[in-house]
Design a protein around this motif. Structure first.
Motif, PDB file in Angstrom:
ATOM      1  N   ARG A 306       0.831  -1.202   0.000  1.00  0.00           N
ATOM      2  CA  ARG A 306       0.000   0.000   0.000  1.00  0.00           C
ATOM      3  C   ARG A 306       0.869   1.259   0.000  1.00  0.00           C
ATOM      4  N   LYS A 307       1.882   1.264   0.835  1.00  0.00           N
ATOM      5  CA  LYS A 307       2.799   2.403   0.882  1.00  0.00           C
ATOM      6  C   LYS A 307       3.538   2.567  -0.445  1.00  0.00           C
ATOM      7  N   MET A 308       3.897   1.460  -1.056  1.00  0.00           N
ATOM      8  CA  MET A 308       4.608   1.523  -2.332  1.00  0.00           C
ATOM      9  C   MET A 308       3.736   2.147  -3.422  1.00  0.00           C
ATOM     10  N   LEU A 309       2.495   1.698  -3.514  1.00  0.00           N
ATOM     11  CA  LEU A 309       1.588   2.251  -4.515  1.00  0.00           C
ATOM     12  C   LEU A 309       1.333   3.734  -4.251  1.00  0.00           C
ATOM     13  N   ASP A 310       1.153   4.099  -3.001  1.00  0.00           N
ATOM     14  CA  ASP A 310       0.918   5.499  -2.660  1.00  0.00           C
ATOM     15  C   ASP A 310       2.122   6.367  -3.012  1.00  0.00           C
ATOM     16  N   ALA A 311       3.315   5.777  -2.952  1.00  0.00           N
ATOM     17  CA  ALA A 311       4.536   6.520  -3.297  1.00  0.00           C
ATOM     18  C   ALA A 311       4.745   6.626  -4.806  1.00  0.00           C
ATOM     19  N   GLY A 312       3.909   5.912  -5.574  1.00  0.00           N
ATOM     20  CA  GLY A 312       4.034   5.957  -7.023  1.00  0.00           C
ATOM     21  C   GLY A 312       4.898   4.864  -7.610  1.00  0.00           C
ATOM     22  N   ILE A 313       5.260   3.879  -6.816  1.00  0.00           N
ATOM     23  CA  ILE A 313       6.066   2.757  -7.309  1.00  0.00           C
ATOM     24  C   ILE A 313       5.178   1.806  -8.096  1.00  0.00           C
ATOM     25  N   LYS A 314       5.658   1.340  -9.240  1.00  0.00           N
ATOM     26  CA  LYS A 314       4.934   0.316  -9.985  1.00  0.00           C
ATOM     27  C   LYS A 314       5.166  -1.029  -9.313  1.00  0.00           C
ATOM     28  N   VAL A 315       4.082  -1.658  -8.889  1.00  0.00           N
ATOM     29  CA  VAL A 315       4.157  -2.969  -8.243  1.00  0.00           C
ATOM     30  C   VAL A 315       3.505  -3.991  -9.155  1.00  0.00           C
ATOM     31  N   ALA A 316       4.246  -5.032  -9.500  1.00  0.00           N
ATOM     32  CA  ALA A 316       3.738  -6.133 -10.320  1.00  0.00           C
ATOM     33  C   ALA A 316       3.525  -7.349  -9.432  1.00  0.00           C
ATOM     34  N   LEU A 317       2.907  -8.381 -10.003  1.00  0.00           N
ATOM     35  CA  LEU A 317       2.652  -9.617  -9.258  1.00  0.00           C
ATOM     36  C   LEU A 317       3.430 -10.779  -9.851  1.00  0.00           C
ATOM     37  N   GLN A 335      -6.935 -13.361  -6.604  1.00  0.00           N
ATOM     38  CA  GLN A 335      -8.004 -13.706  -5.668  1.00  0.00           C
ATOM     39  C   GLN A 335      -7.545 -13.592  -4.222  1.00  0.00           C
ATOM     40  N   TYR A 336      -6.300 -13.961  -3.961  1.00  0.00           N
ATOM     41  CA  TYR A 336      -5.763 -13.849  -2.599  1.00  0.00           C
ATOM     42  C   TYR A 336      -5.762 -12.395  -2.143  1.00  0.00           C
ATOM     43  N   LEU A 337      -5.316 -11.497  -3.017  1.00  0.00           N
ATOM     44  CA  LEU A 337      -5.287 -10.084  -2.647  1.00  0.00           C
ATOM     45  C   LEU A 337      -6.685  -9.527  -2.445  1.00  0.00           C
ATOM     46  N   LEU A 338      -7.612  -9.914  -3.307  1.00  0.00           N
ATOM     47  CA  LEU A 338      -8.986  -9.443  -3.158  1.00  0.00           C
ATOM     48  C   LEU A 338      -9.581  -9.873  -1.821  1.00  0.00           C
ATOM     49  N   SER A 339      -9.184 -11.042  -1.346  1.00  0.00           N
ATOM     50  CA  SER A 339      -9.710 -11.563  -0.079  1.00  0.00           C
ATOM     51  C   SER A 339      -8.988 -11.004   1.135  1.00  0.00           C
ATOM     52  N   ASN A 340      -7.693 -10.731   0.998  1.00  0.00           N
ATOM     53  CA  ASN A 340      -6.875 -10.444   2.171  1.00  0.00           C
ATOM     54  C   ASN A 340      -6.305  -9.038   2.251  1.00  0.00           C
ATOM     55  N   ARG A 341      -6.367  -8.297   1.160  1.00  0.00           N
ATOM     56  CA  ARG A 341      -5.857  -6.922   1.197  1.00  0.00           C
ATOM     57  C   ARG A 341      -6.963  -5.966   0.774  1.00  0.00           C
ATOM     58  N   LYS A 342      -7.870  -5.696   1.697  1.00  0.00           N
ATOM     59  CA  LYS A 342      -9.003  -4.824   1.406  1.00  0.00           C
ATOM     60  C   LYS A 342      -8.577  -3.375   1.197  1.00  0.00           C
ATOM     61  N   LEU A 344      -6.506  -2.560  -1.014  1.00  0.00           N
ATOM     62  CA  LEU A 344      -6.192  -2.463  -2.442  1.00  0.00           C
ATOM     63  C   LEU A 344      -7.489  -2.549  -3.238  1.00  0.00           C
ATOM     64  N   SER A 345      -7.637  -1.696  -4.233  1.00  0.00           N
ATOM     65  CA  SER A 345      -8.844  -1.715  -5.059  1.00  0.00           C
ATOM     66  C   SER A 345      -8.726  -2.749  -6.172  1.00  0.00           C
ATOM     67  N   LYS A 351      -4.173  -3.819 -12.404  1.00  0.00           N
ATOM     68  CA  LYS A 351      -2.979  -3.208 -12.988  1.00  0.00           C
ATOM     69  C   LYS A 351      -1.722  -3.946 -12.540  1.00  0.00           C
ATOM     70  N   MET A 352      -1.676  -4.353 -11.272  1.00  0.00           N
ATOM     71  CA  MET A 352      -0.529  -5.101 -10.775  1.00  0.00           C
ATOM     72  C   MET A 352      -0.368  -6.420 -11.514  1.00  0.00           C
TER      73      MET A 352
END
Length: 395
Positions: A306-317, A335-342, A344-345, A351-352
């Protein structure tokens, strides 16, 4: 259909949503695939007269195929490690070393079949760390368009790392879509990391490095002590010439040096602090590759994505390997992120999983829907809550 030819059949496809990723979502839109398997156009207005048939996909979404920015195909014979659940990162590393030291070369060649699992998980482009097994020769002789291989550089001593550079040069001369991967600061000398950065810059090829993977990595670099120090010493390595780093902020020092590469993927970054994230954000050519389920496997503290995205860093998966993940399906990471990292939109996660991964790998074709580019697309069947619990199929 071969792994590198997963393109949609010709037709005009209608869907409830078209997600180009690089431009806004199109509601009740259409997408035209021509006879060459390329995207001829997309939009909301009528496409005009076309020769191809019209296919109504109903309430589905059309999105670009995913990008698995980081995996280790040649660790696909290590899946039993996930069953034993090592208690520490260092114990896991030791098991990896033991498997590699005793692996049968033919089995490692067969493990390249794990690439098909990446595609089953919705990925049309894969960034693979090649750890020096015989499988690299197979991939060099039979290049796959949708695979970008990163020959790995290992060794704290120059004589140890020299053969890895020779292999990377040989690979690059035969595979235009390859990069280089100094493994990690604890396993590759400062000098070899610098040499890999120069190699990347000179050849205009991408670079991947595992960075800030565990708290013990920071302890080793700052003080020369800790669990990683003990593991390396027990393996017979002399550490005094390499650790601790002379810099009081070793990760900032490494980020600065890595910024001189052509394009860099900093893998994991589980343990970066706020100052290091701020420094990383200054370099447009550096991305982070986050492997969610592998991060969970080790039980590390909450990832600072979350901090990385807010700082403008491109985060891939990425999926990392079968030594730390039950499968190589990037859709399951989504699916893991959708369930566990609320925090993140859906848009950020998509995009990641797509365009950020392509850009991290230096690819201009995958990860977005583009006119006159190959139609490597997925049809997503959303649930009542959107992407969470949604299924997909290749278009």
């Amino acid at each position: 259909m071969s792994l590198s030819q997963r393109t949609a059949k010709p037709g005009v496809y209608r869907a409830r949503q078209i997600h180009p990723i690089a431009s806004p979502v199109i509601h009740d839109g259409w997408l035209h695939v021509d006879n060459n398997g390329k995207v001829k156009g997309f939009g909301q207005q009528e496409p005009g007269k076309v020769d191809e048939p019209t296919i109504d996909l109903g309430d589905s979404w059309v999105i670009p195929a995913l990008v698995n920015a980081h995996t280790h195909l040649d660790l696909s014979d290590c899946e039993k490690i996930t069953e034993s659940a090592p208690e520490t990162f260092e114990e896991w590393l030791l098991q990896i070393i033991e498997v590699r030291n005793h692996a049968d070369a033919s089995a490692q060649i067969d493990s390249v079949g794990a690439l098909s699992q990446c595609f089953e998980g919705g990925a049309a482009l894969v960034g693979d760390i090649d750890g020096g097994s015989e499988s690299w020769q197979v991939r060099r002789e039979h290049p796959i368009e949708s695979l970008i291989s990163f020959p790995e550089i290992l060794g704290l001593q120059k004589e140890r790392s020299a053969p890895f550079f020779e292999r990377a040069n040989s690979f690059a001369n035969n595979a235009p879509r390859s990069g280089i991967s100094p493994h990690a600061p604890y396993s590759t000398s400062f000098q070899s990391i610098d040499a890999a950065v120069a190699w990347s810059s000179d050849r205009q090829r991408p670079l991947q490095i595992h960075l800030a993977e565990s708290p013990s990595e920071r302890q080793l670099l700052q003080s020369g002590t800790g669990p990683l120090s003990g593991l390396l010493t027990n393996l017979g390595l002399e550490l005094s010439d390499h650790f601790p780093y002379s810099s009081p902020s070793p990760f900032i020092e490494l980020i600065e040096r890595l910024s001189n590469c052509h394009r860099g993927c900093l893998v994991h970054c589980n343990d970066l602090n706020d100052d290091e994230i701020s420094r990383l954000a200054k370099f447009d050519n550096l991305s982070v590759v986050y492997c969610p389920r592998t991060h969970a496997f080790f039980g590390f503290d909450r990832h600072p994505v979350r901090k990385m995205l807010d700082a403008g860093i491109k985060v891939a998966l990425g999926t990392d390997s079968l030594a730390s993940n039950p499968d190589l399906h990037l859709w399951n990471e989504v699916q893991y992120l959708l369930s566990n990292r609320k925090d993140l939109s859906e848009t950020e996660i998509l995009k990641m999983a797509t365009v950020n991964g392509a850009e991290a790998l230096g690819d201009q074709i995958h990860g977005r829907i583009q006119i006159n580019k190959p139609a490597k697309l997925l049809v997503v069947h959303p649930s009542q809550t959107g992407l969470l619990d949604a299924t997909f199929e290749w278009l």
